[in-house]
Motif scaffolding. Structure first.
Motif, short mmCIF file in Angstrom:
data_model
loop_
_atom_site.label_atom_id
_atom_site.label_comp_id
_atom_site.label_asym_id
_atom_site.label_seq_id
_atom_site.Cartn_x
_atom_site.Cartn_y
_atom_site.Cartn_z
N GLU A 1 0.83 -1.21 0.00
CA GLU A 1 0.00 0.00 0.00
C GLU A 1 0.86 1.26 0.00
O GLU A 1 0.46 2.30 -0.52
CB GLU A 1 -0.93 0.00 1.21
CG GLU A 1 -1.98 -1.09 1.21
CD GLU A 1 -3.04 -0.89 0.12
OE1 GLU A 1 -3.14 0.23 -0.42
OE2 GLU A 1 -3.77 -1.86 -0.18
N ASP A 2 2.05 1.17 0.60
CA ASP A 2 2.92 2.35 0.73
C ASP A 2 4.32 2.08 0.20
O ASP A 2 5.29 2.66 0.68
CB ASP A 2 3.00 2.79 2.19
CG ASP A 2 3.57 1.70 3.10
OD1 ASP A 2 3.66 0.53 2.66
OD2 ASP A 2 3.93 2.02 4.25
N GLY A 3 4.44 1.21 -0.80
CA GLY A 3 5.77 0.96 -1.33
C GLY A 3 5.83 -0.32 -2.14
O GLY A 3 4.83 -0.81 -2.66
N VAL A 4 7.03 -0.87 -2.21
CA VAL A 4 7.25 -2.08 -2.99
C VAL A 4 8.35 -2.90 -2.32
O VAL A 4 9.30 -2.35 -1.76
CB VAL A 4 7.64 -1.71 -4.45
CG1 VAL A 4 8.97 -0.98 -4.51
CG2 VAL A 4 7.65 -2.92 -5.36
N ALA A 5 8.19 -4.22 -2.32
CA ALA A 5 9.17 -5.14 -1.77
C ALA A 5 9.76 -5.97 -2.91
O ALA A 5 9.01 -6.53 -3.72
CB ALA A 5 8.54 -6.05 -0.72
#
Length: 295
Positions: A133-137
């Motif tokens: 929801e607030d970034g990328v892994a």
């Protein structure tokens, strides 16, 4: 070019498997509902195929950055790879190749690559992109076929300077040592950061033009455009960071090893972060990029 679109209510990512298994676009929706593009991306996606080192965020395998004179010694033998940056070899053999899509949905994509004849050991890599929801892994795996080989991995993001319009860009890399470079190759000496290269307190970049390899950063890497901040946290084996600041972008590159890492130990007897992958024992590196608004 076919792409994979990942999206949540507050994040969006375009993955281009055909263009080096990269993130082509990464966007964050701010509190006002406006999408903020974080990565430099061309209007025509096919331009990435023509300029594969200059857009988005691409994985670097089985080595990041440079190998001096495109050769190194391993297990008593000298190996050569094709030079692609003057006499040197840069950024591995995956950034300009199509990757195969193993799985994809609206929240994640898994891509794999078998190394071609440019890498004399065989083997391959897998890149997993998972949207938050607030970034990328992101996860990179470098694996051997039937032969062991030296390996490194990293990511090269081309971050925009105008994420918050005209707000100045600040970068924090909490590291006190950098590699002395000559013609962009480490000399074997570590030097303390200077006024120009000291990023420990998150200074504004201003007109600094860095191309600097930081050894053993402590804690996350941070890039801020005014109140909007991107925090990069990585697995323990991501022990180095390169900061490259051309006029058009800010590149903060988490990677498992130094520039010219395969040659570094044999020439300078200093740990460079080089891993050795063996059949059944891959190198696995992870990084997570999250954004937030301060205040």
């Amino acid at each position: 070019m076919d792409v994979i679109e990942l999206e949540t209510a507050t994040s969006h990512c375009t993955v281009a498997s055909e263009a080096g298994g990269r993130l082509l676009r990464l966007e964050a929706r701010d509190a006002g509902g406006r999408w903020r593009p974080l990565l430099l991306a061309p209007d025509d996606p096919d331009q990435v195929l023509r300029e594969p080192t200059r857009w988005g965020a691409f994985p670097m395998v089985p080595w990041p950055n440079r190998i001096t004179e495109a050769q190194f010694r391993f297990d008593g033998k000298t190996y050569r790879v094709p030079p692609n940056s003057g006499v040197n070899a840069i950024h591995g053999v995956g950034f300009d190749r199509p990757w195969s899509v193993e799985a994809a949905n609206t929240r994640s994509a898994v891509m794999s690559l078998n190394f071609d004849e440019r890498w004399p050991f065989g083997g391959g890599a897998r890149h997993t992109v998972r949207l938050l929801e607030d970034g990328v892994a992101l996860t990179l795996e470098v694996f051997a076929g039937d032969r062991a080989f030296p390996a490194g991995a990293g990511w090269h993001p081309w971050l925009r300077r105008d994420v918050s319009g005209d707000e100045p860009v600040s970068v924090q890399v909490d590291a006190g040592e950098i590699y002395e470079l000559a013609a962009m190759i480490p000399t074997g000496r570590l030097t303390p950061v200077s006024r120009e290269t000291d990023l420990r307190t998150a200074p504004e970049l201003g007109d600094r033009r860095l191309d600097t390899c930081y050894r053993h950063p402590r804690g996350p890497l941070r890039i801020a455009w005014g109140a909007f901040e991107l925090t990069i946290t990585s697995s323990a084996n991501v022990t180095h960071a390169v900061v490259y600041t051309p006029e058009r972008a800010v590149c903060v590159e988490p990677q498992t090893c130094a520039i010219d890492a395969f040659n570094f130990y044999t020439r300078h007897a200093l740990d460079s972060g080089t891993a050795v992958v063996e059949p059944g024992r891959p190198l696995i590196a992870e990084t997570t990029w999250r954004w937030s608004v301060r205040g």
